[in-house]
Write an enzyme that holds these catalytic residues in place. Structure first.
Site, PDB file in Angstrom:
ATOM      1  N   ASN A   1       0.877  -1.283   0.153  1.00  0.00           N
ATOM      2  CA  ASN A   1      -0.106   0.164  -0.175  1.00  0.00           C
ATOM      3  C   ASN A   1       0.926   1.262  -0.193  1.00  0.00           C
ATOM      4  OD1 ASN A   1       0.667  -0.930   2.602  1.00  0.00           O
ATOM      5  ND2 ASN A   1      -0.918   0.627   3.486  1.00  0.00           N
TER       6      ASN A   1
ATOM      7  N   GLU B   1       0.354   5.373   0.630  1.00  0.00           N
ATOM      8  CA  GLU B   1      -0.563   6.070   0.940  1.00  0.00           C
ATOM      9  C   GLU B   1      -0.077   7.409   0.517  1.00  0.00           C
ATOM     10  OE1 GLU B   1      -0.955   5.703   5.270  1.00  0.00           O
ATOM     11  OE2 GLU B   1      -2.352   3.864   4.802  1.00  0.00           O
TER      12      GLU B   1
ATOM     13  N   CYS C   1      -4.213   0.840  -2.386  1.00  0.00           N
ATOM     14  CA  CYS C   1      -3.945  -0.388  -1.477  1.00  0.00           C
ATOM     15  C   CYS C   1      -2.817  -1.569  -2.130  1.00  0.00           C
ATOM     16  CB  CYS C   1      -5.376  -1.412  -1.396  1.00  0.00           C
ATOM     17  SG  CYS C   1      -6.606  -0.281  -0.773  1.00  0.00           S
TER      18      CYS C   1
ATOM     19  N   GLU D   1      -2.989  -4.405  -3.079  1.00  0.00           N
ATOM     20  CA  GLU D   1      -3.798  -5.311  -4.091  1.00  0.00           C
ATOM     21  C   GLU D   1      -3.591  -4.723  -5.260  1.00  0.00           C
ATOM     22  OE1 GLU D   1      -4.742  -4.768  -0.944  1.00  0.00           O
ATOM     23  OE2 GLU D   1      -5.954  -6.412  -0.127  1.00  0.00           O
TER      24      GLU D   1
ATOM     25  N   CYS E   1     -10.246  -5.020   0.348  1.00  0.00           N
ATOM     26  CA  CYS E   1     -11.617  -4.168   0.278  1.00  0.00           C
ATOM     27  C   CYS E   1     -12.194  -4.120  -1.027  1.00  0.00           C
ATOM     28  CB  CYS E   1     -10.862  -2.493   0.361  1.00  0.00           C
ATOM     29  SG  CYS E   1     -10.241  -1.700  -1.135  1.00  0.00           S
TER      30      CYS E   1
ATOM     31  N   CYS F   1     -10.667  -3.130  -4.309  1.00  0.00           N
ATOM     32  CA  CYS F   1      -9.452  -4.143  -4.833  1.00  0.00           C
ATOM     33  C   CYS F   1     -10.136  -5.400  -5.227  1.00  0.00           C
ATOM     34  CB  CYS F   1      -8.574  -4.490  -3.745  1.00  0.00           C
ATOM     35  SG  CYS F   1      -7.295  -3.032  -3.344  1.00  0.00           S
TER      36      CYS F   1
HETATM   37  N1  THU Z   1      -5.170  -1.527   2.749  1.00  0.00           N
HETATM   38  C1  THU Z   1      -4.604  -2.374   1.777  1.00  0.00           C
HETATM   39  O1  THU Z   1      -3.496  -1.998   1.373  1.00  0.00           O
HETATM   40  N2  THU Z   1      -5.327  -3.334   1.419  1.00  0.00           N
HETATM   41  C2  THU Z   1      -6.427  -4.047   1.971  1.00  0.00           C
HETATM   42  O2  THU Z   1      -6.882  -5.024   1.834  1.00  0.00           O
HETATM   43  C3  THU Z   1      -6.898  -3.224   3.218  1.00  0.00           C
HETATM   44  C4  THU Z   1      -6.349  -1.805   3.499  1.00  0.00           C
HETATM   45  C5  THU Z   1      -4.425  -0.296   2.976  1.00  0.00           C
HETATM   46  C6  THU Z   1      -5.071   0.871   2.567  1.00  0.00           C
HETATM   47  C7  THU Z   1      -4.437   2.029   3.656  1.00  0.00           C
HETATM   48  O3  THU Z   1      -3.092   2.262   3.144  1.00  0.00           O
HETATM   49  C8  THU Z   1      -4.345   1.391   4.964  1.00  0.00           C
HETATM   50  O4  THU Z   1      -4.359  -0.108   4.671  1.00  0.00           O
HETATM   51  C9  THU Z   1      -5.343   1.407   5.973  1.00  0.00           C
HETATM   52  O5  THU Z   1      -6.623   1.231   5.341  1.00  0.00           O
END
Ligand code: THU
Length: 157
Positions: A61, A63, A72, A74, A112, A115
């Site tokens: 991920n 940000e 994310c 994925e 999520c 994704c």
């Molecule tokens: N996140 C992911 O990378 N994958 C997931 O399946 C759930 C959430 C990340 C997004 C964000 O950077 C952090 O986790 C918190 O939500």
């Protein structure tokens, strides 16, 4: 009125019960959490995709100060995989996560909704199931396909 019910099959396994290929994908997803950029949530997610020819691709991920611009693990992984290997279908994806203190999540983290939708596209392109491994500290959930995670998906217009 007709009653319907959707159920999804999945297996729960210990790391040691996995095939060598699956263990490698889990290792890669866990390792990819170290390349997460998560200064806001401090939640580090890693994803590893195996292509049909055995190539593996990882993502984490990423940000952004403008929160919705972040991505994310994925989607980082699947967009990168398909951009780099547009003609090679996906075979499987493993997803792992750890907290800021480095502790792996006890309960496997699930992708999520956005994704799931993105991954489903690559399952459709593949023309076969793309297996999903959700990685927890002590157990791993094995799902037979992305579509099992997304009933009633939007697939055409
Ligand atoms: N996140 C992911 O990378 N994958 C997931 O399946 C759930 C959430 C990340 C997004 C964000 O950077 C952090 O986790 C918190 O939500």
């Amino acid at each position: 009125m007709t009653q319907h019910q959707i159920t999804i099959p999945y297996q729960e396994a210990k790391y040691t019960e996995l095939t060598a290929d699956d263990r490698q994908l889990v290792d890669l997803a866990r390792e990819a959490t170290n390349r997460s950029y998560a200064p806001y949530s401090h939640f580090h997610v890693g994803a590893a995709i195996r292509l049909d020819d055995g190539t593996t691709v990882t993502g984490a991920n990423q940000e952004n100060v403008a929160f919705p611009s972040g991505t994310c693990a994925e989607r980082t992984a699947c967009y990168y995989a398909h951009a780099a290997h547009p003609h090679t279908p996906f075979a499987a994806i493993a997803i792992a996560a750890r907290q800021a203190d480095g502790t792996p999540v006890a309960t496997p983290v699930a992708p999520c909704g956005a994704c799931r939708q993105a991954l489903l596209q690559y399952e459709m392109i593949a023309g076969h199931n793309v297996r999903v491994l959700l990685v927890g500290a002590d157990s791993i959930y094995l799902l037979p396909s992305v579509s099992s995670l997304l009933p009633f998906a939007f697939t055409e217009f």
